[in-house]
Design an enzyme around this catalytic site. Structure first.
Site, PDB file in Angstrom:
ATOM      1  N   ASP A  57      -0.730  15.124   5.388  1.00  0.00           N
ATOM      2  CA  ASP A  57      -1.630  14.482   5.786  1.00  0.00           C
ATOM      3  C   ASP A  57      -1.372  13.173   6.902  1.00  0.00           C
ATOM      4  O   ASP A  57      -0.099  12.586   5.885  1.00  0.00           O
ATOM      5  CB  ASP A  57      -2.908  14.403   5.339  1.00  0.00           C
ATOM      6  CG  ASP A  57      -3.445  13.424   4.411  1.00  0.00           C
ATOM      7  OD1 ASP A  57      -2.232  13.169   3.488  1.00  0.00           O
ATOM      8  OD2 ASP A  57      -3.745  12.424   4.578  1.00  0.00           O
ATOM      9  N   HIS A  88       0.451  -0.865   0.173  1.00  0.00           N
ATOM     10  CA  HIS A  88       0.099  -0.040   0.059  1.00  0.00           C
ATOM     11  C   HIS A  88       1.007   1.120   0.009  1.00  0.00           C
ATOM     12  O   HIS A  88       0.637   1.818  -0.780  1.00  0.00           O
ATOM     13  CB  HIS A  88      -0.738   0.437   1.181  1.00  0.00           C
ATOM     14  CG  HIS A  88      -1.899   1.491   1.249  1.00  0.00           C
ATOM     15  ND1 HIS A  88      -3.082   1.224   1.130  1.00  0.00           N
ATOM     16  CD2 HIS A  88      -1.743   2.249   2.339  1.00  0.00           C
ATOM     17  CE1 HIS A  88      -3.580   2.227   1.024  1.00  0.00           C
ATOM     18  NE2 HIS A  88      -2.819   3.458   1.548  1.00  0.00           N
ATOM     19  N   GLU A 112      -3.493   5.065  12.305  1.00  0.00           N
ATOM     20  CA  GLU A 112      -4.826   6.181  11.675  1.00  0.00           C
ATOM     21  C   GLU A 112      -6.103   6.856  12.153  1.00  0.00           C
ATOM     22  O   GLU A 112      -6.904   7.460  10.591  1.00  0.00           O
ATOM     23  CB  GLU A 112      -4.932   5.447  10.412  1.00  0.00           C
ATOM     24  CG  GLU A 112      -3.315   4.835   9.988  1.00  0.00           C
ATOM     25  CD  GLU A 112      -3.813   3.579   8.424  1.00  0.00           C
ATOM     26  OE1 GLU A 112      -4.973   3.575   7.958  1.00  0.00           O
ATOM     27  OE2 GLU A 112      -2.761   2.753   8.528  1.00  0.00           O
ATOM     28  N   SER A 131      -7.191   5.201  -3.082  1.00  0.00           N
ATOM     29  CA  SER A 131      -8.966   3.875  -2.652  1.00  0.00           C
ATOM     30  C   SER A 131      -8.921   3.801  -1.488  1.00  0.00           C
ATOM     31  O   SER A 131      -7.923   4.298  -0.084  1.00  0.00           O
ATOM     32  CB  SER A 131      -8.226   2.909  -3.025  1.00  0.00           C
ATOM     33  OG  SER A 131      -6.699   2.640  -2.939  1.00  0.00           O
ATOM     34  N   HIS A 132     -10.813   3.545  -1.147  1.00  0.00           N
ATOM     35  CA  HIS A 132     -10.271   2.737   0.694  1.00  0.00           C
ATOM     36  C   HIS A 132     -11.363   2.298  -0.228  1.00  0.00           C
ATOM     37  O   HIS A 132     -12.526   1.636   0.491  1.00  0.00           O
ATOM     38  CB  HIS A 132     -10.921   3.995   1.237  1.00  0.00           C
ATOM     39  CG  HIS A 132     -10.389   4.312   2.475  1.00  0.00           C
ATOM     40  ND1 HIS A 132     -10.945   4.939   3.441  1.00  0.00           N
ATOM     41  CD2 HIS A 132      -8.830   4.399   2.879  1.00  0.00           C
ATOM     42  CE1 HIS A 132     -10.150   5.242   4.651  1.00  0.00           C
ATOM     43  NE2 HIS A 132      -9.046   5.609   3.873  1.00  0.00           N
ATOM     44  N   ARG A 145      -7.762  15.967   2.269  1.00  0.00           N
ATOM     45  CA  ARG A 145      -6.247  16.285   3.265  1.00  0.00           C
ATOM     46  C   ARG A 145      -5.252  16.359   2.386  1.00  0.00           C
ATOM     47  O   ARG A 145      -4.012  17.364   2.418  1.00  0.00           O
ATOM     48  CB  ARG A 145      -6.578  15.542   4.839  1.00  0.00           C
ATOM     49  CG  ARG A 145      -6.820  16.091   5.675  1.00  0.00           C
ATOM     50  CD  ARG A 145      -6.012  15.069   7.663  1.00  0.00           C
ATOM     51  NE  ARG A 145      -6.666  13.357   6.681  1.00  0.00           N
ATOM     52  CZ  ARG A 145      -7.323  12.597   7.009  1.00  0.00           C
ATOM     53  NH1 ARG A 145      -8.755  13.345   7.079  1.00  0.00           N
ATOM     54  NH2 ARG A 145      -7.564  11.930   6.677  1.00  0.00           N
ATOM     55  N   ASP A 146      -4.994  15.409   1.532  1.00  0.00           N
ATOM     56  CA  ASP A 146      -3.883  15.744   0.025  1.00  0.00           C
ATOM     57  C   ASP A 146      -4.924  16.597  -0.248  1.00  0.00           C
ATOM     58  O   ASP A 146      -3.155  17.909  -0.805  1.00  0.00           O
ATOM     59  CB  ASP A 146      -4.268  14.230  -0.319  1.00  0.00           C
ATOM     60  CG  ASP A 146      -3.400  13.118   0.315  1.00  0.00           C
ATOM     61  OD1 ASP A 146      -2.928  13.143   0.965  1.00  0.00           O
ATOM     62  OD2 ASP A 146      -3.602  11.997  -0.248  1.00  0.00           O
ATOM     63  N   HIS A 184     -10.439  -1.840   0.883  1.00  0.00           N
ATOM     64  CA  HIS A 184     -10.388  -3.279   2.193  1.00  0.00           C
ATOM     65  C   HIS A 184     -11.136  -1.826   3.856  1.00  0.00           C
ATOM     66  O   HIS A 184     -12.893  -3.111   3.331  1.00  0.00           O
ATOM     67  CB  HIS A 184      -9.222  -3.476   2.666  1.00  0.00           C
ATOM     68  CG  HIS A 184      -8.672  -4.426   1.829  1.00  0.00           C
ATOM     69  ND1 HIS A 184      -8.931  -4.403   0.575  1.00  0.00           N
ATOM     70  CD2 HIS A 184      -7.764  -5.615   1.473  1.00  0.00           C
ATOM     71  CE1 HIS A 184      -8.507  -5.761   0.422  1.00  0.00           C
ATOM     72  NE2 HIS A 184      -7.321  -5.764   0.547  1.00  0.00           N
TER      73      HIS A 184
END
Length: 718
Positions: free
Chosen positions: A256, A34, A300, A81-82, A103-104, A84
């Site tokens: 971030d 990742h 996180e 992507s989110h 935030r990016d 999972h």
């Protein structure tokens, strides 16, 4: 979390000792697929990422491009992507995906102005797919609406191979300028590292490593602690606080807190500048008692930013954070040495930051080229085929989705969701920014390389149909377990296909995200190359998608080579997906760059009444989408009755329908670029009548019936 034996050996060799538990966990997360792109990075050099409008390309939190002819306005682009997390907890997984990509954008000194969501689920008739779908849409709408950033574009696709592993890809566009621009590269030893935002808890522990492994059968319960929990109201405060910090010039660099939490953000920040840091973990403001060093380092928790701040500006940063009711901790400073983290009197991390961020070895994986499909065409009654394809969840209206999003907030949306592309008004430059985002699982499942080329052309055609010229793109490359040769071969195909077409279109791919190990007990997902592409145009207006009821205007179909030759390839089409057929994927136009450029020029002409891209579902769906109660259509297809299914349902990209008062001028514009075929003229009775040129009536329906067919998703979920 556990560090692989081969990676541990490299770490021990570099450190000259065994890693501490915190170091081992940090390496395990930052060297995960990742974060480190261990299987994909060797392939990503295929993308052309430079261009005259590119200010910052891949490698930062978001890319930055300048608008054509405007020296002062910059556009930021990012995608993530989110996947999972959205399977385990669809609401929070999708919501925190939005929060992360926003935030990016903040990290670059930009203000977020638009979101695009591309969503992929198992078959719509499965209850579990509906549960995930509803939860994801609710999470995106809740978070986006609360923070005041409009979701204006995107896509939704259903395919059986997403049943065990849905995909949630979210892109964000922001605005900044040369004076406001900030990067994620630490500037100078002695500057302070300041953590601003929500307090740190235990949520999201090991999220990066969780995203780098196949989903297990028990993932929904066992992996719940790895999913972050979002607070959009805190994010809204963070957006406004960040704006004030940037306006006052208080930030030297920023990152971030996303994957691998504080450890990931702070180590990457200093490593990018060739520097180190000293961090005192006990200084981090926390919301849970008795947190240990590893938890503080790797949690996180959302809505947090790490800023590099000159010592003389620290107090002002604290004042602004307090004004917006945000936590603020001076957690350490930038150094010229190692990346060091202490907890009380104990040193828990002491490593070279560059080795931590860049030392992961790349994987050398086998690949097998996918087999080409054989031709197996079904025989289906035309009326049944039309009703089935138009009502398919993949091609029917997505109004149920986008009506839940506040796409007008920010008062910049000129063309909203439901059209080929959205248009956002950039008044600072008096330009419109067109946004298209999506992929086509049926295409890339059938032919990964050609399907990915088609995805790029399709997104470019979308923005061109609204009169915009492609400017830049970011991609989210989703694949299954790369250790399976056939999966990795398909992934190679989508990378090369996307890269080749973007290069042909002279559209630089300026950033992106890779998500692998999207595999479950149900098997791997289709290779899915989501592309978020932006285009620029003078002004903010665009021709509508719907037909105008002017009888003197002609409807032209541009770019359909099958109608010229009488041969149609149906591979990758919704028609074959619904009726269990197979075929070769259609050939793409020979001069796609000239085609896209000409479409944009014609779309902006005063004589153009309506434009609409032809893609998913083929010509049948596009014609159905253009018909309204006020404007119907009598169309004649230049084919014999036996070729009608191919003509109506093949999905060759790069085609567009143009309703124009000056058909001769349009033909002249496309002379030598693409074939142009006249289909007919609009009527004022809301009917759709299709005939073959041999004088046979093929189909007759009306706008009311079409609306009923296209309301599949809304009716089912009402």
């Amino acid at each position: 979390m556990s560090l692989a034996d081969s990676d541990r050996e490299l770490v021990v060799e570099e450190l000259g000792r065994e890693p501490t538990p915190a170091e081992a966990a940090l390496f395990e997360n930052l060297w995960s697929e990742h974060c480190a792109y261990r299987s994909s990075r060797p392939l990503l050099s295929a993308f052309e990422s430079e261009g005259e409008n590119v200010v910052i390309g891949p490698g930062d939190d978001a890319a930055v491009v300048s608008l054509p002819g405007d020296d002062g306005t910059y556009v930021t682009m990012g995608i993530e992507s989110h996947n999972h997390p959205s399977y385990v907890d669809p609401f929070d997984g999708a919501a925190t995906g939005v929060g992360g990509i926003v935030r990016d954008t903040l990290s670059m000194g930009a203000y977020p102005i638009a979101l695009a969501d591309s969503l992929y689920f198992g078959e719509f008739d499965r209850e579990h797919s509906k549960y995930l779908f509803e939860g994801v849409v609710e999470g995106i709408s809740h978070y986006g609406n609360c923070i005041g950033v409009p979701t204006v574009a995107g896509s939704v696709d259903f395919h059986p191979d997403y049943e065990g592993n849905p995909l949630v890809n979210v892109a964000c566009v922001g605005l900044t300028s040369e004076e406001r621009l900030v990067t994620a590269e630490a500037q100078e030893p002695g500057n302070k590292l300041v953590l601003v935002g929500n307090a740190t808890g235990r949520d999201g522990l090991g999220g990066a490593s969780f995203a780098s492994e196949d989903l297990s059968e028990d993932a929904e319960t066992e992996d719940r602690p790895a999913v972050q929990v979002g607070d959009p109201y805190a994010e809204k405060l963070l957006i406004e606080a960040n704006e004030r910090l940037i306006e006052e010039g208080l930030i030297e660099s920023a990152r971030d807190l996303g994957a691998a939490g504080l450890g990931g953000a702070s180590s990457e920040l200093v490593a990018k500048g060739g520097l180190g840091a000293e961090i005192e973990l006990e200084r981090v403001h926390q919301r849970e008692p008795n947190m240990n060093a590893l938890e503080i380092l790797l949690a996180e928790s959302q809505e947090r930013m790490c800023y590099e701040v000159a010592p003389e500006n620290v107090e002002r940063v604290r004042e602004i954070a307090e004004r917006f009711d945000l936590g603020c901790s001076v957690i350490g400073e930038v150094t010229a040495g190692n990346y060091v983290a202490t907890f009380g009197d104990e040193t828990v991390v002491d490593v070279d930051a560059e080795f931590l961020g860049e030392g992961a070895p790349m994987n050398n994986l086998e690949s097998v080229e996918p087999e080409q499909p054989e031709t197996d065409l079904p025989e289906v009654n035309l009326e049944e085929a039309f009703e089935t394809v138009v009502s398919s969840p993949n091609t029917s209206s997505k109004r149920w989705v986008y009506r839940q999003y506040d796409h007008e907030v920010g008062v910049r949306t000129s063309v909203g969701p439901g059209d080929d592309a959205a248009i956002i008004a950039v008044r600072e430059a008096e330009q419109g920014l067109a946004i298209s985002s999506g992929a086509a699982p049926n295409w890339t499942d059938t032919a990964p390389y050609e399907g990915a080329r088609a995805v790029a052309l399709e997104n470019a055609t979308n923005v061109a149909a609204k009169g915009a010229t492609p400017l830049a793109a970011v991609d989210c490359l989703n694949g299954g377990n790369p250790e399976k040769p056939e999966v990795y071969g398909a992934f190679e195909g989508i990378v090369d296909g996307l890269a080749d077409m973007c290069a042909t279109l002279e559209t630089p791919v300026v950033g992106g995200n890779v998500s692998l190990y999207n595999d479950s007990t149900a098997g791997p997902i289709p290779p899915t190359p989501t592309l978020a592409l932006v285009g620029a145009k003078d002004g903010y207006d665009a021709p509508p998608l719907s037909l105008a009821p002017e009888a003197d205007a002609e409807l032209l179909l541009v770019g359909d080579y099958g109608l010229e030759s009488g041969a149609f390839d149906l591979g990758g089409s919704e028609y074959l997906a619904r009726f269990d057929g197979s075929d070769a994927f259609p050939e793409l136009p020979a001069e796609p760059a000239a085609l896209v450029e000409t479409i944009a020029e014609v779309a902006d002409d005063d004589a153009t009444h309506a434009t609409h891209d032809v893609s998913h579902g083929g010509l049948a769906v596009s014609l159905a989408e253009m018909v309204t109660e006020e404007a119907g259509l009598e169309a004649t297809l230049p084919v014999s009755h036996g070729e009608v299914a191919g003509a109506l349902f093949h999905e060759q990209p790069g085609r567009v329908l143009i309703q124009t008062a000056e058909p001769a001028a349009v033909r002249e514009a496309f002379d030598g670029v693409a074939p142009v075929v006249s289909l007919g003229t609009a009527t004022d009775d809301g009917s759709l009548v299709l005939e073959a040129d041999v004088g046979t009536e093929l189909l007759e329906t009306d706008a009311g019936t079409i609306d009923e067919l296209r309301s599949t998703i809304g009716d089912e979920l009402a």
